[in-house]
Design a protein around this motif. Structure first.
Motif, short mmCIF file in Angstrom:
data_model
loop_
_atom_site.label_atom_id
_atom_site.label_comp_id
_atom_site.label_asym_id
_atom_site.label_seq_id
_atom_site.Cartn_x
_atom_site.Cartn_y
_atom_site.Cartn_z
N MET A 1 25.77 67.58 87.90
CA MET A 1 26.00 68.55 86.83
C MET A 1 26.62 69.81 87.42
N GLN A 2 27.70 70.28 86.82
CA GLN A 2 28.38 71.47 87.30
C GLN A 2 28.24 72.62 86.29
N PHE A 3 27.99 73.82 86.80
CA PHE A 3 27.97 75.03 85.97
C PHE A 3 28.20 76.23 86.88
N TYR A 4 28.28 77.42 86.30
CA TYR A 4 28.57 78.69 86.98
C TYR A 4 30.06 78.87 87.28
N SER A 5 30.96 77.99 86.82
CA SER A 5 32.38 78.17 87.14
C SER A 5 32.93 79.46 86.52
N ASP A 6 32.28 79.93 85.46
CA ASP A 6 32.73 81.18 84.83
C ASP A 6 31.79 82.34 85.13
N GLY A 7 30.94 82.17 86.12
CA GLY A 7 30.01 83.23 86.50
C GLY A 7 28.57 82.81 86.37
N TYR A 8 27.71 83.42 87.18
CA TYR A 8 26.29 83.08 87.17
C TYR A 8 25.62 83.58 85.90
N ARG A 9 24.74 82.76 85.37
CA ARG A 9 23.87 83.18 84.27
C ARG A 9 22.54 82.45 84.42
N PRO A 10 21.44 83.13 84.16
CA PRO A 10 20.12 82.49 84.31
C PRO A 10 19.83 81.56 83.13
N GLY A 11 18.76 80.82 83.30
CA GLY A 11 18.31 79.99 82.19
C GLY A 11 18.71 78.54 82.32
N ASP A 12 18.46 77.78 81.26
CA ASP A 12 18.71 76.34 81.20
C ASP A 12 20.21 76.07 81.14
N PRO A 13 20.78 75.38 82.13
CA PRO A 13 22.22 75.14 82.10
C PRO A 13 22.65 74.19 80.98
N ASP A 14 21.69 73.44 80.40
CA ASP A 14 22.05 72.59 79.27
C ASP A 14 22.33 73.40 78.01
N VAL A 15 21.85 74.62 77.97
CA VAL A 15 22.15 75.51 76.83
C VAL A 15 23.37 76.34 77.21
N ARG A 16 24.51 75.89 76.75
CA ARG A 16 25.76 76.52 77.16
C ARG A 16 26.06 77.75 76.30
N PRO A 17 26.84 78.68 76.82
CA PRO A 17 27.16 79.88 76.04
C PRO A 17 27.84 79.52 74.73
N PRO A 18 27.54 80.24 73.67
CA PRO A 18 28.18 79.94 72.39
C PRO A 18 29.66 80.28 72.41
N ALA A 19 30.42 79.55 71.64
CA ALA A 19 31.85 79.85 71.48
C ALA A 19 31.98 81.16 70.69
N PRO A 20 33.12 81.86 70.83
CA PRO A 20 33.32 83.09 70.05
C PRO A 20 33.11 82.84 68.57
N GLY A 21 32.31 83.69 67.95
CA GLY A 21 32.01 83.55 66.54
C GLY A 21 30.79 82.71 66.25
N ARG A 22 30.22 82.05 67.29
CA ARG A 22 29.04 81.20 67.08
C ARG A 22 27.79 81.80 67.71
N GLU A 23 27.85 83.10 68.06
CA GLU A 23 26.70 83.73 68.71
C GLU A 23 25.45 83.69 67.85
N ASN A 24 25.60 83.70 66.55
CA ASN A 24 24.47 83.67 65.63
C ASN A 24 24.35 82.34 64.91
N GLY A 25 24.91 81.31 65.51
CA GLY A 25 24.86 79.99 64.89
C GLY A 25 26.12 79.69 64.11
N GLN A 26 26.09 78.56 63.40
CA GLN A 26 27.29 78.09 62.72
C GLN A 26 27.53 78.76 61.38
N GLY A 27 26.51 79.43 60.82
CA GLY A 27 26.70 80.11 59.55
C GLY A 27 26.58 79.17 58.37
N PRO A 28 26.74 79.70 57.14
CA PRO A 28 26.62 78.87 55.94
C PRO A 28 27.76 77.87 55.84
N LEU A 29 27.55 76.83 55.05
CA LEU A 29 28.55 75.78 54.87
C LEU A 29 29.81 76.37 54.24
N PRO A 30 30.96 76.27 54.94
CA PRO A 30 32.19 76.84 54.40
C PRO A 30 32.82 75.94 53.34
#
Length: 640
Positions: A1-30
Motif C-alpha cells: 500500500m502506497q501513501f504520502y506521495s502528496d505529503g504526510y498526514r496522520p490517521g488511517d491511510p484507507d480514509v483518503r482526503p476528500p476531493a474538492p467540494g466533497r469535504e462535507n460529504g456528497q450533499g443532497p441528491l442533485p
C-alpha cells in the motif's frame, strides 16, 4: 500500500482526503448526475465502489430500503471474488472474518437401509487455482465492506436510501438524456416523486427490476416448481460434519446442503421441500420455519437437530431465467448507437442459490462495467467501449444458468433404486462427480472473454502460456526489488480504472541497454506512438493511465535499483517523489514465476491486463506497433 506521495498526514491511510467540494460529504441528491446506480445489491455496490475512484464523475446510488442490508441472502464467496476484493484492499479483512470452505463431504442413504452415511469427501478448491480460498460470509458484511470503501474514497460516496425507481425513459438529445422517476419509500415524504436526469443509469434493482421493465426487456427461462427452504440458524446437533460443507441425500429423496457460516457457530441449511403445484400461487407462502426444520430432521435421521435460534429464513423456487439483452440498445440498433442504460445482477439473470454463484457473478457484472463507464466519462475511451458489457457478460450469465441447472438438478435428484435402475435418479458418486467437474466454475475461473476491442488474439500466447488471453490474470509470488518484500504480483493492481502492463524481461541483465526489455521501455518513454505518451494527460503522474511493472529473471540480490532504467522509477506527486515499487524478481522461496506461468525466458513477454484484472493481450517485448494499434481502438488521445 502506497501513501504520502502528496505529503504526510496522520490517521488511517484507507480514509483518503476528500476531493474538492466533497469535504462535507456528497450533499443532497442533485437533479443531474453522470451515473445513477439503482440498487445496493452485490452488483450495485461493486459498481459504485469502483466509480467512487473517479471523483470527477458525479455518481449517485439510490436504494428503496431505509438502510443497508442487515442479514441473510447470499453467503458464498468464490476465490475469484476474493481476488477482486484484493483490488479494493479488502481481501485481508474478508478472509480473516469468513469461514473457509476447505473440504466438502457427501452423504447418501446408508447401506444398511436406514439413515444416512458419508459417501465421499473432497478438497473444495483444486490446488493451484488461486492463492485465495473459497469462503463464506453473509452478503450484508460483503456489502458493508464496499460501502465503507465508498465512504472513505475521495468522492465520499454513500447511497441515498428510501428511494425506489419507478420508471426510466431514454431520450435522444441533451447531455443528460436519461430521465429516472424515483419515489420516496420512507419518512414524512413517502410517496413523493423525484426526477433525476443522468448520462448513464445502471439497474441493479433485483429480479423484479423496474429499470429492466422500463426498457421492455424480458427474462426468459423456466421455473422448476421445486421449493427449497433456506435458513441461517444457531443449532445443536450430533451430525458430525456440521462444520463442513455437506451435500446430503436421504433415502426418501429429500436433500440438504449444509453451509457452515462465519463465527464458528452459525450454519446455513438449504432444505429440499419437494415439488409445488405451479397453479397454486400461494404454495410457497404457506411454508413455515417449523416445516423447514421438520424436513431437515427427517433428512438428517438418525442424527438429531435442535434449532436454538433462527437468524433468517426464506423459501424459494428453483428457476433459471436470463434477459435477452443487458442494456437499452435494441438488436436492430446495435452498432449505430451506444447504450445509456444497463442492467446487472439479478435484474438480468436469476437462478437457484445452491451453486453459490449469484452474488459472485453479479459482483463481476459490476466490476466489468464500472471501469468502462469511468473511462468513457473521463474522455479516455470512446462510448463504443460500453457495447462490450452486454457482449461479454450475457455469455457468462448463460454459462451460470447452464451450470446452475445441472447442479440444482443433482441436488434435487432422488437416489437410484438398485432394484429398479431404469427409474432414474442419481447416486452419491454421480453427485460428487458433478460437483468436482464444476470446481473451476464454482471457484469463479470459468470466465473467458472472447476476442473483441478490449481482448486481443492469442497469436503470441506461446510467450506467456500461463496467462491465457481472455482469462483473469493469475497472480504468482515475486519479490519486490527495492525492499526485498515477498508479494503477490497480482495484488499490486488496484480497482482504479488503470490498465496494467506487466513486462517480463528477456534473459539479458537489467542494465543491458541492448536488451529487448530496455528497448521496450525506451519505446514507452519516448516514442510518439507510445500509448503512455499518447493517452496520459499532460501534468498527470506518468502512471495515471498505465501502470507498468517490470519483472526480471535475475534474483533480487543480484541487481539493484541503480541498475534500472529511469522509466521504472517514475517521479510522482507534487514533490516528484520516486516510486520504488514497480520492479520485481522471482521469489527464491516459491516456484519461479517465469517457470510457473510459462514465460519465454529467451524472448520475455508483455502481458496487458484490463482494469478488471482480465488478460487483454500477450505480446512480445518487440511488438511495439501491435501494442500501439491495440490501444488505438480503445482509447482517445489525452486532452490538452
Amino acid at each position: 500500500m502506497q501513501f504520502y506521495s502528496d505529503g504526510y498526514r496522520p490517521g488511517d491511510p484507507d480514509v483518503r482526503p476528500p476531493a474538492p467540494g466533497r469535504e462535507n460529504g456528497q450533499g443532497p441528491l442533485p437533479e443531474e448526475v453522470d451515473v445513477l446506480v439503482v440498487g445496493t445489491g452485490p452488483a450495485g455496490v461493486v459498481l459504485a465502489a469502483q466509480l467512487a475512484e473517479f471523483s470527477g464523475i458525479t455518481t449517485r446510488v439510490v436504494e428503496r430500503r431505509e438502510g443497508p442490508l442487515a442479514k441473510g441472502q447470499a453467503d458464498g464467496v468464490a476465490c475469484r471474488t476474493v481476488e477482486m476484493f484484493e483490488a479494493f484492499g479488502l481481501a485481508d479483512k474478508l478472509v480473516r472474518e469468513a469461514y473457509w470452505v476447505n473440504e466438502t463431504t457427501f452423504w447418501g442413504p446408508a447401506a444398511a437401509g436406514t439413515g444416512i452415511e458419508r459417501t465421499g469427501r473432497v478438497q473444495d478448491v483444486a490446488d493451484g487455482l488461486s492463492e485465495y480460498p473459497h469462503v463464506i460470509v453473509n452478503q450484508a458484511r460483503m456489502q458493508a465492506y464496499l460501502l465503507e470503501h465508498m465512504r472513505n474514497s475521495p468522492a465520499r460516496l454513500e447511497p441515498d436510501y428510501g428511494l425506489e425507481a419507478t420508471g426510466v425513459v431514454v431520450g435522444d438529445e441533451g447531455e443528460y438524456p436519461v430521465t429516472v422517476t424515483l419515489r420516496r419509500t420512507e419518512g414524512p415524504d413517502a410517496g413523493e416523486e423525484v426526477t433525476v436526469r443522468a448520462k448513464y443509469v445502471v439497474g441493479c434493482d433485483g429480479a423484479r427490476s423496474a429499470v429492466r421493465k422500463s426498457l421492455g426487456i424480458q427474462l426468459h427461462g423456466d421455473a422448476r416448481n421445486h421449493a427449497w427452504g433456506v435458513m441461517d440458524v444457531l443449532a445443536v446437533t450430533d451430525f458430525p460434519d456440521i462444520r463442513l460443507k455437506s451435500a446430503i441425500q436421504s433415502a426418501t429423496g429429500g436433500s440438504i446442503l449444509i453451509i457452515p457460516r462465519e463465527g464458528g457457530y452459525l450454519v446455513r441449511f438449504y432444505v429440499d421441500l419437494g415439488d409445488v403445484d405451479p397453479a397454486d400461487r400461494g404454495a410457497r407462502d404457506r411454508f413455515t420455519p417449523e416445516a423447514i426444520i421438520d424436513a431437515a430432521r427427517k433428512i438428517l435421521d438418525p442424527y438429531t437437530l435442535e434449532v436454538q435460534d433462527i437468524v433468517w429464513w426464506s423459501v424459494y423456487e428453483v428457476g433459471q431465467r436470463l434477459a435477452d439483452r443487458f442494456d437499452d440498445v435494441l438488436p436492430a440498433e446495435r452498432g449505430s448507437r451506444s447504450p445509456r442504460v444497463f442492467i446487472a445482477g439479478d435484474a438480468c439473470h436469476t437462478h437457484s442459490a445452491k451453486a453459490g454463484q449469484g452474488m459472485n457473478v453479479s459482483m463481476q457484472d459490476g466490476f466489468n462495467l464500472g471501469w468502462k463507464l469511468g473511462a468513457v466519462l473521463e474522455g479516455r475511451s470512446p462510448a463504443s467501449l460500453l457495447d462490450t458489457y452486454t457482449a461479454e457478460r450475457q455469455v457468462i450469465a448463460q454459462q451460470l444458468i447452464d451450470f446452475d441447472l445441472l447442479w440444482s438438478s443433482a441436488m434435487a435428484a432422488k437416489p437410484k433404486d438398485p432394484a429398479n435402475p431404469d427409474a432414474g435418479g442419481m447416486d452419491a458418486a454421480e453427485r460428487q462427480a458433478v460437483f468436482t467437474q464444476g470446481g473451476r466454475f464454482t471457484a469463479g475461473f470459468a470466465t473467458e472473454y472472447a476476442e473483441n476491442m478490449i481482448t486481443g488474439s492469442a497469436a503470441h500466447q506461446h510467450l506467456a502460456k500461463g496467462f491465457p488471453v481472455g482469462e483473469r490474470f493469475h497472480s504468482a509470488p515475486v519479490v519486490r526489488l527495492a525492499d526485498a518484500k515477498p508479494v503477490e504480483l497480482g495484488h499490486q493492481a488496484q480497482a482504479d480504472g488503470r490498465w496494467r502492463l506487466y513486462a517480463f524481461a528477456d534473459a539479458a541483465g537489467p542494465s543491458d541497454a541492448e536488451s529487448a526489455m530496455a528497448a521496450f521501455l525506451r519505446f514507452l518513454e519516448s516514442d510518439p506512438a507510445s500509448p503512455v505518451l499518447r493517452y496520459t494527460p499532460e501534468g498527470a503522474d506518468p502512471d495515471a493511465v498505465f501502470d507498468i511493472r517490470g519483472v526480471y529473471q535475475q534474483g533480487h540480490r543480484f541487481f539493484s535499483v541503480a541498475d534500472l532504467p529511469a522509466f521504472l522509477l517514475p517521479r510522482k506527486g507534487p514533490f516528484g517523489l520516486t516510486d520504488y515499487e514497480k520492479v520485481f524478481a522471482p521469489d527464491p522461496k516459491a516456484p519461479d514465476i517465469f517457470d510457473e506461468r510459462g514465460i519465454d525466458r529467451a524472448a520475455g513477454a508483455l502481458v496487458v491486463v484490463r482494469p478488471d484484472q482480465y488478460v487483454a493481450h500477450v505480446l512480445g517485448l518487440n511488438s511495439h506497433a501491435e501494442l500501439a494499434e491495440f490501444f488505438e481502438g480503445i482509447m482517445l488521445p489525452a486532452r490538452p
